[in-house]
Design an enzyme around this catalytic site. Structure first.
Site, mmCIF file in Angstrom:
data_model
loop_
_atom_site.group_PDB
_atom_site.id
_atom_site.type_symbol
_atom_site.label_atom_id
_atom_site.label_comp_id
_atom_site.label_asym_id
_atom_site.label_seq_id
_atom_site.Cartn_x
_atom_site.Cartn_y
_atom_site.Cartn_z
ATOM 1 N N ASP A 1 4.795 -12.899 45.237
ATOM 2 C CA ASP A 1 5.014 -14.206 45.341
ATOM 3 C C ASP A 1 4.322 -15.015 45.832
ATOM 4 O O ASP A 1 2.743 -14.609 45.904
ATOM 5 C CB ASP A 1 5.721 -14.597 46.141
ATOM 6 N N ASP B 1 16.665 -11.391 56.216
ATOM 7 C CA ASP B 1 17.349 -11.861 56.182
ATOM 8 C C ASP B 1 17.787 -11.348 54.653
ATOM 9 O O ASP B 1 19.057 -12.063 53.576
ATOM 10 C CB ASP B 1 17.264 -13.897 55.608
ATOM 11 N N HIS C 1 15.903 -11.094 51.896
ATOM 12 C CA HIS C 1 15.339 -11.723 50.745
ATOM 13 C C HIS C 1 14.396 -10.046 50.022
ATOM 14 O O HIS C 1 13.811 -9.499 51.131
ATOM 15 C CB HIS C 1 14.441 -12.803 51.487
ATOM 16 N N GLU D 1 15.361 -15.686 47.953
ATOM 17 C CA GLU D 1 16.383 -16.146 50.078
ATOM 18 C C GLU D 1 17.440 -15.376 49.384
ATOM 19 O O GLU D 1 17.996 -15.849 48.692
ATOM 20 C CB GLU D 1 16.060 -17.580 49.986
HETATM 21 C C1 GLP Z 1 7.720 -12.280 52.771
HETATM 22 C C2 GLP Z 1 6.996 -11.713 51.610
HETATM 23 C C3 GLP Z 1 7.822 -10.580 51.548
HETATM 24 C C4 GLP Z 1 8.310 -9.923 52.354
HETATM 25 C C5 GLP Z 1 8.475 -10.292 53.711
HETATM 26 C C6 GLP Z 1 8.786 -9.674 55.062
HETATM 27 O O1 GLP Z 1 8.502 -13.146 52.839
HETATM 28 N N1 GLP Z 1 7.539 -12.507 50.915
HETATM 29 O O2 GLP Z 1 7.278 -10.092 50.093
HETATM 30 O O3 GLP Z 1 8.672 -8.563 52.873
HETATM 31 O O4 GLP Z 1 7.502 -11.789 54.115
HETATM 32 O O5 GLP Z 1 7.632 -9.109 55.610
HETATM 33 P P1 GLP Z 1 7.139 -8.515 56.663
HETATM 34 O O6 GLP Z 1 6.235 -7.028 56.180
HETATM 35 O O7 GLP Z 1 5.530 -9.176 57.649
HETATM 36 O O8 GLP Z 1 8.184 -8.498 57.398
#
Ligand code: GLP
Length: 261
Positions: free
Chosen positions: A67, A136, A138, A143
């Site tokens: 993404d 959440d 995702h 989402e």
């Molecule tokens: C973002 C990314 C996801 C990731 C998520 C969790 O939203 N788009 O791919 O898994 O954050 O982030 P973190 O690893 O910083 O907790």
């Protein structure tokens, strides 16, 4: 789903790094799906070290990131282009022309998303997809409420995700509302998924994804339908799992021919 619970995020990241390294050694022209966020940082660090110290060769690897934020160019400090450059690409030898990240500055977003899907298909599909998990539930930026069949497209972030990700920006207002993300259908076509989740803040999303019903309200739960997913957790993120003892027993008592880590 294989659930692997280790005491710390460091130990879980080491197992993840061994799995990715094995994939690349067995199939040098692997197609890797890559994630951003804090979760895979240690994994990327370990892969860089394996490249440096053990000659792990990424010369034939192709990569696709999950993404990117709409509106952020590759040089923006909070863009996922920049994140990947700093955390992985500048430390390993994936050829530039085989690195793919959605373009946050694309002018025709639907056409760009369709081209991204085509590029994945033309590369032969993703062999190993690395995933983190939002608080959440995702996956990528899919989402809650995302279609379980979704493909690469534009999505609107929830306020919770904007707030979770605000730490990468100078202020929460700076976090874009729109993103481009691979879809859940795209992720599900990967031949293997490696989901990493660490820390107490992920415990509810982890429990809902692994032991809850499959629902668009918790995108991570869709992985229950994936034929080959390994989930790597630390003790905190696994703390709300009802069958944690069972998963740990299974992991410690694998038949010798299965212990490949
Ligand atoms: C973002 C990314 C996801 C990731 C998520 C969790 O939203 N788009 O791919 O898994 O954050 O982030 P973190 O690893 O910083 O907790």
């Amino acid at each position: 789903m294989e659930i692997i619970i280790l005491p710390t995020a460091e130990e879980a990241s080491e197992v993840a790094a061994r799995l990715v390294a094995r994939q690349v050694r067995e199939k040098p022209a692997s197609v890797l799906g890559l994630a951003t966020g804090s979760t895979p940082c240690k994994l990327y660090d370990l892969l860089a070290r394996k490249h440096r110290e053990q000659g792990l060769d990424f010369a034939q690897v192709t990569s696709f990131n999950l993404d990117e934020y709409v509106g952020l160019g590759p040089d923006h400090p909070a863009s996922y282009h920049r994140f990947m450059e700093e955390n992985l690409f500048s430390h390993v030898n994936i050829p530039r022309e085989r690195i793919h990240i959605p373009d946050g500055l694309a002018t025709d977003v639907p056409a760009h998303c369709a081209a991204y899907e085509k590029a994945i298909a033309d590369a032969g599909g993703i062999d190993l997809q690395i995933l983190g998990l939002g608080s959440d539930g995702h996956l990528g930026f899919n989402e809650p409420g995302s279609s379980l069949a979704s493909r690469t497209r534009i999505k609107t972030l929830t306020e919770r995700t904007r707030s979770d990700n605000a730490r990468f920006f100078t202020a929460e207002e700076q976090v874009p509302h729109h993103v481009i993300t691979m879809g859940l259908g795209t992720i599900m076509e990967s031949r293997m998924c490696l989901l990493l989740a660490f820390g107490k803040a992920k415990a509810e999303a982890v429990a809902a994804s692994i032991e809850g019903p499959v629902t668009a309200n918790v995108p991570g739960s869709l992985l229950q339908f994936h034929p080959r997913t390994k989930v790597l957790l630390d003790a905190e993120s696994a703390s709300l799992l009802q069958r944690a003892d069972y998963y740990q027993w299974v992991y410690k008592n694998k038949p010798s021919w299965q212990t490949d880590l």
